[in-house]
Structure formats: structure tokens, C-alpha cells
Write an enzyme that holds these catalytic residues in place. Structure first.
Site, PDB file in Angstrom:
ATOM      1  N   LYS A 198      45.344 104.335  70.718  1.00 25.41           N
ATOM      2  CA  LYS A 198      44.541 103.279  71.352  1.00 25.41           C
ATOM      3  C   LYS A 198      44.948 101.961  70.721  1.00 25.41           C
ATOM      4  O   LYS A 198      44.500 101.600  69.645  1.00 25.41           O
ATOM      5  CB  LYS A 198      43.053 103.559  71.121  1.00 25.41           C
ATOM      6  CG  LYS A 198      42.121 103.130  72.235  1.00 25.41           C
ATOM      7  CD  LYS A 198      41.990 101.632  72.441  1.00 25.41           C
ATOM      8  CE  LYS A 198      41.167 100.908  71.411  1.00 25.41           C
ATOM      9  NZ  LYS A 198      41.456  99.443  71.431  1.00 25.41           N
ATOM     10  N   GLY A 251      41.707  98.294  60.896  1.00 24.54           N
ATOM     11  CA  GLY A 251      40.966  97.186  61.489  1.00 24.54           C
ATOM     12  C   GLY A 251      39.901  96.688  60.544  1.00 24.54           C
ATOM     13  O   GLY A 251      40.071  96.748  59.319  1.00 24.54           O
ATOM     14  N   SER A 252      38.797  96.233  61.119  1.00 22.83           N
ATOM     15  CA  SER A 252      37.761  95.590  60.306  1.00 22.83           C
ATOM     16  C   SER A 252      36.839  96.603  59.641  1.00 22.83           C
ATOM     17  O   SER A 252      36.642  97.713  60.154  1.00 22.83           O
ATOM     18  CB  SER A 252      36.934  94.652  61.190  1.00 22.83           C
ATOM     19  OG  SER A 252      36.278  95.397  62.196  1.00 22.83           O
ATOM     20  N   GLU A 273      42.156 102.140  57.123  1.00 27.12           N
ATOM     21  CA  GLU A 273      42.936 101.114  56.430  1.00 27.12           C
ATOM     22  C   GLU A 273      42.314  99.784  56.827  1.00 27.12           C
ATOM     23  O   GLU A 273      42.453  99.356  57.970  1.00 27.12           O
ATOM     24  CB  GLU A 273      44.407 101.231  56.853  1.00 27.12           C
ATOM     25  CG  GLU A 273      45.359 100.628  55.843  1.00 27.12           C
ATOM     26  CD  GLU A 273      45.634  99.191  56.133  1.00 27.12           C
ATOM     27  OE1 GLU A 273      44.896  98.340  55.572  1.00 27.12           O
ATOM     28  OE2 GLU A 273      46.557  98.906  56.895  1.00 27.12           O
ATOM     29  N   CYS A 307      46.450  92.472  56.407  1.00 24.58           N
ATOM     30  CA  CYS A 307      45.335  93.005  55.621  1.00 24.58           C
ATOM     31  C   CYS A 307      45.519  92.686  54.142  1.00 24.58           C
ATOM     32  O   CYS A 307      44.560  92.621  53.395  1.00 24.58           O
ATOM     33  CB  CYS A 307      45.192  94.488  55.870  1.00 24.58           C
ATOM     34  SG  CYS A 307      46.754  95.323  56.002  1.00 24.58           S
ATOM     35  N   GLU A 408      36.729  88.085  54.205  1.00 19.54           N
ATOM     36  CA  GLU A 408      38.054  88.086  54.817  1.00 19.54           C
ATOM     37  C   GLU A 408      38.070  87.093  55.978  1.00 19.54           C
ATOM     38  O   GLU A 408      37.238  87.165  56.874  1.00 19.54           O
ATOM     39  CB  GLU A 408      38.391  89.487  55.332  1.00 19.54           C
ATOM     40  CG  GLU A 408      39.745  89.547  55.996  1.00 19.54           C
ATOM     41  CD  GLU A 408      40.171  90.964  56.378  1.00 19.54           C
ATOM     42  OE1 GLU A 408      39.431  91.629  57.118  1.00 19.54           O
ATOM     43  OE2 GLU A 408      41.243  91.388  55.926  1.00 19.54           O
TER      44      GLU A 408
HETATM   45  P1  NAI Z   1      38.483  95.402  65.118  1.00 13.16           P
HETATM   46  O1  NAI Z   1      38.247  96.163  63.888  1.00 13.16           O
HETATM   47  O2  NAI Z   1      37.338  95.181  66.066  1.00 13.16           O
HETATM   48  O3  NAI Z   1      39.667  96.079  65.982  1.00 13.16           O
HETATM   49  C1  NAI Z   1      40.620  96.994  65.512  1.00 13.16           C
HETATM   50  C2  NAI Z   1      40.756  98.146  66.511  1.00 13.16           C
HETATM   51  O4  NAI Z   1      39.530  98.862  66.567  1.00 13.16           O
HETATM   52  C3  NAI Z   1      41.048  97.720  67.942  1.00 13.16           C
HETATM   53  O5  NAI Z   1      41.934  98.645  68.534  1.00 13.16           O
HETATM   54  C4  NAI Z   1      39.689  97.819  68.606  1.00 13.16           C
HETATM   55  O6  NAI Z   1      39.758  98.026  69.992  1.00 13.16           O
HETATM   56  C5  NAI Z   1      39.107  99.021  67.915  1.00 13.16           C
HETATM   57  N1  NAI Z   1      37.646  99.103  67.947  1.00 13.16           N
HETATM   58  C6  NAI Z   1      36.749  98.087  67.987  1.00 13.16           C
HETATM   59  N2  NAI Z   1      35.496  98.565  68.032  1.00 13.16           N
HETATM   60  C7  NAI Z   1      35.584  99.914  68.025  1.00 13.16           C
HETATM   61  C8  NAI Z   1      34.630 100.976  68.053  1.00 13.16           C
HETATM   62  N3  NAI Z   1      33.320 100.723  68.112  1.00 13.16           N
HETATM   63  N4  NAI Z   1      35.068 102.252  68.015  1.00 13.16           N
HETATM   64  C9  NAI Z   1      36.393 102.503  67.938  1.00 13.16           C
HETATM   65  N5  NAI Z   1      37.333 101.558  67.919  1.00 13.16           N
HETATM   66  C10 NAI Z   1      36.949 100.272  67.956  1.00 13.16           C
HETATM   67  O7  NAI Z   1      39.096  94.016  64.717  1.00 13.16           O
HETATM   68  P2  NAI Z   1      39.064  92.643  65.560  1.00 13.16           P
HETATM   69  O8  NAI Z   1      37.743  92.489  66.249  1.00 13.16           O
HETATM   70  O9  NAI Z   1      40.258  92.586  66.390  1.00 13.16           O
HETATM   71  O10 NAI Z   1      39.172  91.582  64.398  1.00 13.16           O
HETATM   72  C11 NAI Z   1      38.007  91.233  63.636  1.00 13.16           C
HETATM   73  C12 NAI Z   1      38.334  91.122  62.167  1.00 13.16           C
HETATM   74  O11 NAI Z   1      38.753  92.371  61.682  1.00 13.16           O
HETATM   75  C13 NAI Z   1      39.475  90.190  61.818  1.00 13.16           C
HETATM   76  O12 NAI Z   1      39.066  88.872  61.733  1.00 13.16           O
HETATM   77  C14 NAI Z   1      39.916  90.753  60.496  1.00 13.16           C
HETATM   78  O13 NAI Z   1      39.071  90.249  59.475  1.00 13.16           O
HETATM   79  C15 NAI Z   1      39.693  92.225  60.629  1.00 13.16           C
HETATM   80  N6  NAI Z   1      40.943  92.934  60.959  1.00 13.16           N
HETATM   81  C16 NAI Z   1      41.613  93.565  59.960  1.00 13.16           C
HETATM   82  C17 NAI Z   1      42.810  94.183  60.213  1.00 13.16           C
HETATM   83  C18 NAI Z   1      43.562  94.868  59.134  1.00 13.16           C
HETATM   84  O14 NAI Z   1      44.765  95.052  59.246  1.00 13.16           O
HETATM   85  N7  NAI Z   1      42.927  95.313  58.085  1.00 13.16           N
HETATM   86  C19 NAI Z   1      43.423  94.167  61.548  1.00 13.16           C
HETATM   87  C20 NAI Z   1      42.616  93.524  62.543  1.00 13.16           C
HETATM   88  C21 NAI Z   1      41.427  92.924  62.237  1.00 13.16           C
END
Ligand code: NAI
Ligand code: MG
Length: 505
Positions: A198, A251-252, A273, A307, A408
Site C-alpha cells: 500500500k 510513517g508517523s 519504522e 526519518c 518531528e
Molecule cells: P502517515 O503516517 O499518515 O502515512 C504513512 C503511510 O501510512 C501512508 O501509506 C498512509 O496511507 C498510511 N496510513 C495512514 N493512516 C493509516 C491507518 N489508519 N492505517 C493504516 N495505514 C495508514 O504520514 P503522513 O500523514 O503522510 O505524514 C505525517 C507525518 O508523519 C510527517 O509530517 C512526518 O512527521 C511523519 N512521517 C514519517 C515518515 C518516516 O519515514 N518516518 C514518513 C512519512 C511521514
């Protein structure tokens, strides 16, 4: 029809990329391209220009159901992990790496258009590292061994085997779209799992192109499936599904908590991660020229959208002004521009309007709460006004309790903080719920080892920043995650250990 005219300062968009963008983008399930059953789609756009790139199928719960069934069927049939030999699996993974490499210009343009990053960076970093990742794990496919255990029972043979976990739902972010997918797919494949990927809703395109390469390489249908869609729908349904054995997530931390809650009912395996607020420490005895360049790219590389980004910069007081002046000069030279610009910039825009708003929110709050901007601090206008461009920003005069120091930001914003002695900075560096990465710059061997031992982080860099390698484990302490990706450690995330007892006497 989507209008595929781009700003005139763009490099030529490859005919293959144009053709790909113009197609209908379906889901890839069980080796077939199918639209979402509901017909739902969503739009993905180019953060450099704000222009629409493609409409992509938006997977809902019923599509997740179909994908899980397809992946389960393939897994349960043994078509991937039992009927092929480990080296046949390895060879297919290697072939995939070759295909990624041969389509590097296409994949680089897709990630540059979808994410905004400079296409030259996608071509030199994201795509080759992805290919390399597949190669590294292709080599593991026939080296995943168990052990023979000398148990304390006469006449009993005990041995272990390592088996695939089953169907893995891999949920990845938008910062390195292809590479983050590769980090998870490659070890999962090598261990014999079936996969449902996904991709992030901001950057679905390279994942769809990757599915074509799986087809071309000749993987059995159902081994690799792609569901484009939103986290709250497709992601959540994948996490809750009892037919999914494992979720691998990047992700977050907020979403990670939701994932842990939603996976509780099925008690599936989850590896995480997550983010960080990584401390980067410059001692007065460091090679300061190196440290200035290193600290500048530790934060501004990929626009702070990594990250591991070095977002808390601790500088020993006696060299604080010198380092800061050097960094301000280096930052002033950074060229920010369109990811597909003919004049390739160092940095592109941030990924989306939401990220722009979040990052600018942090900057405004920092300025409002008394932090001083040494350089940057504004959204960029002029010919960049339609994209999501932010000036690389350095803050000083910050307090440890400010949100810009604690949380972050995931954007091009660093807080520089002076320190006096080693114990003080060690305490400050570790005073965070995160623990993904940390770094220090020093010529003193004892300081290097002492800090390497005491910094609470999954990766410590000394006199360098940001290095990763498919062979070296990567992951977080504390709230930066569960489990380690890369290296042989990643295989632990994608295997179960079975202990077998046989009476032989
Ligand atoms: P996010 O954590 O919402 O998205 C990452 C992935 O998780 C995407 O594929 C998204 O569709 C999926 N996702 C979102 N909600 C979900 C749920 N309830 N169940 C399963 N999957 C779900 O990150 P977002 O909103 O794009 O960015 C927000 C903040 O997250 C950023 O500002 C940053 O601080 C952090 N982030 C950290 C990352 C890292 O590499 N550690 C990468 C992206 C974001
Ligand atoms: Mg989100």
C-alpha cells in the site's frame, strides 16, 4: 483526460512516462489489473507545479478483501515458497533488480514528478539503492538457515527451520516512494512471503510501475499485489484483516499507534519504522569544515523529509558562531527549485499542501515563541508559487521545551543549540521519546566511543551522516519503532522460527 503539459523549464518527460501517466491506473491483484470495485479514484499531483498527474484507483475494504484472497491463495498453494527452490526465488528477485536498473530513468521521473524531489537525486540515489536492495536480498534467498540444537534428551533430534510469515501488508510513506517499498518488499520476498503493498496516497505511481516489472520478471501471480488508496480506508482494512499475517509500516508515530490498536484483534505481527528528532552534536575539536557540510545536509537532504534527519543540532559553545556562520553560508548556496527543472536544483518542494501547511505552522510557531531565524523561514514565491517550496531554515535562541525542538517537523527546519560540556549534551540528546538516529563530530576517539555507546538510537554516525546500506541494520529505539530493517536482521521480521522434535532412538 488529464492535461499533461508541464512547465516549460521541465526536462523532457520520457515517452514511456507520458504513456504511463495517460493510462488508467488500476489495482494489481493476483496478477491482474483491476479497477477498485466501487470505481473510486483519487488524484495524485506534482508538488513542484501543483499540476494533476494521474487519477488512481482508490482501494476500499472490498478490494483489500480481494487482494488478501489472492495473496493467501498463492501463499497457501506454496507457489512461491515451496514450489520454487530458494535459488529460483533469488534469481527472480535479481531479475527484478536488473529491470529496475534498466528502467531507472522512468522510475526516477515518476518519483520526481510524484514526490517533487530532483530527478537527478531520484536517479542517483532512490533508484540504484532500490535495485541494490533487491540484489542484497536475492543473495539471502538461499541462505536463510535454521539450526540443529543439542537438546538434553537422549535419542531426540531437535532442529529449527525458518519459514515465511505468510501474507504481508506493507504500508509505506511518500518520502522515498520506491526505496521505502524496496526496503520491505525485498526481505519479505527472499523469505518466501506474499505481499500486498500500500503506497502512500501522495506518491502511488512508482509502486504501480514496479508491479509491471514484477509481471515482466515472471513472478507467480499473487506474490506481489499493489493497492493504491488512503491510509484510513485501504491501510486500515489491511491492518484489521485476519488473513494478513504481518504489517510492515513506515510513517508517523500517530498512525503507528492506530495500527497497533487495530491489529490487536488479530494479533498479527507488526514492525514499525517511525520518525525521529535526531540529535547531531558538533564538538569544538571536530574537523569543522566537514562538520558544517555534514550538518547542513543532515537536515536539508531530501528537504528534511527523512526519518533520520538531523533536526536538533548541538554545537559546542566555543565554536557555535563559527559553525553557524558556515552553515548559513552553505544554506544560502542551496538551490531550491522544481524537481523536474532543466537546471537541476539541490532540493525540490515538500511533498504536499498538507506538509507545506504543517511545516510552515512549525516555523510560524517557532518565530512566535521567540526563536530567531538565522536564514530561511518563508514559503517561496515567484515561479515557484504554485508548488510547495519552503526556504531551508535555521533557528537559534530556542528553548528545549519549544515544539520546534521537541517534535518531528519533517521539513527543512533545524534548531541550533549551544552546549558547554559532554554530560550536558548527552543528556539533552537523549531527552526525546524518539531514538532512530544520532550523530557526533569529533576527532577525539574516546568521545566518539563514549557517545556511540551512550546515545539511545538505532544508528549512530560519527563524522558522517545519513549513510545506510542494504547490509547494515536500521531501525529505532524507543518510539522510533519496533524491529530492524535491512541487513540479516530484516529477515527476522519476515520469518517464523519452527522447532522440530524427532525421536530417533
Ligand atoms: P502517515 O503516517 O499518515 O502515512 C504513512 C503511510 O501510512 C501512508 O501509506 C498512509 O496511507 C498510511 N496510513 C495512514 N493512516 C493509516 C491507518 N489508519 N492505517 C493504516 N495505514 C495508514 O504520514 P503522513 O500523514 O503522510 O505524514 C505525517 C507525518 O508523519 C510527517 O509530517 C512526518 O512527521 C511523519 N512521517 C514519517 C515518515 C518516516 O519515514 N518516518 C514518513 C512519512 C511521514
Ligand atoms: Mg497521515
Amino acid at each position: 483526460m488529464i492535461d499533461l503539459t508541464f512547465p516549460e523549464q521541465y526536462v523532457d518527460i520520457l515517452p514511456e512516462v507520458r504513456a504511463f501517466l495517460a493510462e488508467e491506473h488500476r489495482l494489481y491483484i493476483g496478477g491482474r489489473w483491476v479497477p477498485a470495485l466501487s470505481g473510486a479514484t483519487f488524484e495524485t499531483s506534482d508538488p513542484s507545479s501543483g499540476r494533476l498527474l494521474a487519477r488512481v484507483s482508490s482501494a476500499q475494504a472490498e478490494d483489500v478483501e480481494a487482494a488478501v484472497q489472492a495473496a493467501r491463495q498463492t501463499f497457501d498453494s506454496g507457489a512461491w515458497h515451496l514450489k520454487l527452490t530458494p535459488s529460483e526465488r533469488g534469481r527472480l528477485i535479481w531479475k527484478l533488480a536488473d529491470l529496475i536498473e534498466s528502467r531507472a530513468p522512468i522510475l526516477a521521473q515518476l518519483d520526481a514528478l510524484d514526490n517533487g524531489k530532483p530527478v537527478s537525486k531520484a536517479f542517483k540515489v532512490d533508484v540504484p539503492l532500490s535495485a541494490e536492495h533487491f540484489r542484497y536480498y536475492a543473495g539471502w534467498a538461499n541462505k536463510i538457515e535454521g539450526a540443529t540444537i543439542p537438546v538434553n534428551t537422549v535419542g531426540m533430534l531437535n532442529y529449527t527451520v525458518r519459514e515465511p510469515v505468510g501474507v504481508c501488508g506493507l504500508i509505506v510513506p511518500w518520502n522515498y516512494p520506491l526505496l521505502m517499498a524496496a526496503w520491505k518488499i525485498a526481505p519479505a520476498l527472499a523469505a518466501g512471503n506474499c505481499i500486498i503493498l500500500k503506497p502512500a496516497e501522495q506518491t502511488p505511481l512508482s509502486a504501480l510501475y514496479l508491479a509491471r516489472l514484477f509481471e515482466e520478471a515472471g513472478f507467480p501471480p499473487g506474490v506481489f499485489n499493489v493497492l493504491t488508496g488512503f491510509g484510513e480506508t485501504a491501510g486500515a482494512a489491511l491492518v484489521a484483516h485476519h488473513g494478513v499475517n504481518k504489517i510492515g509500516f513506515t510513517g508517523s508515530a500517530t498512525v503507528a499507534r492506530t495500527i497497533l490498536r487495530n491489529s490487536a484483534e488479530s494479533l498479527k505481527r507488526v514492525s514499525l519504522e517511525l520518525g525521529g528528532k535526531s540529535p547531531n552534536i558538533i564538538f569544538a575539536d571536530a574537523n569543522l569544515e566537514q562538520a558544517v557540510v555534514g550538518a547542513t545536509w543532515a537536515i536539508f537532504g531530501n528537504n528534511g523529509q527523512s526519518c533520520t534527519t538531523g533536526s536538533r543540532l548541538y554545537i559546542q559553545r566555543s565554536v557555535f558562531d563559527r559553525v553557524l556562520t558556515g552553515m548559513a553560508e552553505a544554506t544560502a548556496r542551496i538551490r531550491v527549485g522544481m524537481g523536474m527543472g532543466q537546471q537541476q536544483p539541490d532540493l525540490g518542494p515538500v511533498v504536499s499542501a498538507e506538509q507545506l501547511q504543517t511545516v510552515m505552522g512549525f516555523i510560524d510557531e517557532g518565530q512566535g515563541s521567540g526563536a530567531r531565524t538565522v536564514i530561511g523561514g518563508r514559503r517561496m514565491g515567484g515561479e515557484l508559487a504554485n508548488g510547495y517550496f519552503i526556504e531551508p531554515t535555521i533557528f537559534v535562541d530556542v528553548q528545549e521545551q519549544m515544539r520546534i525542538v521537541r517534535e518531528e517537523i519533517f521539513g527543512p527546519v533545524v534548531c541550533a543549540i549551544p552546549f558547554d560540556d559532554a554530560d550536558q549534551v548527552l543528556r539533552a540528546a537523549n531527552e526525546t521519546p524518539y531514538g532512530l538516529a544520532a550523530g557526533l563530530w569529533t576527532r577525539d576517539l574516546q568521545t566518539a566511543h563514549r557517545f556511540a555507546a551512550r546515545l539511545q538510537a538505532g544508528t549512530v554516525w560519527v563524522n558522517t551522516w545519513g549513510d545506510t546500506d542494504a547490509a547494515s541494520p536500521f531501525g529505532g529505539y524507543k518510539q522510533s519503532g519496533h524491529g530492524r530493517e535491512m541487513g540479516k536482521e530484516a529477515l527476522d521480521l519476515y520469518t517464523e522460527v519452527k522447532s522440530i522434535w524427532i525421536r530417533v532412538d
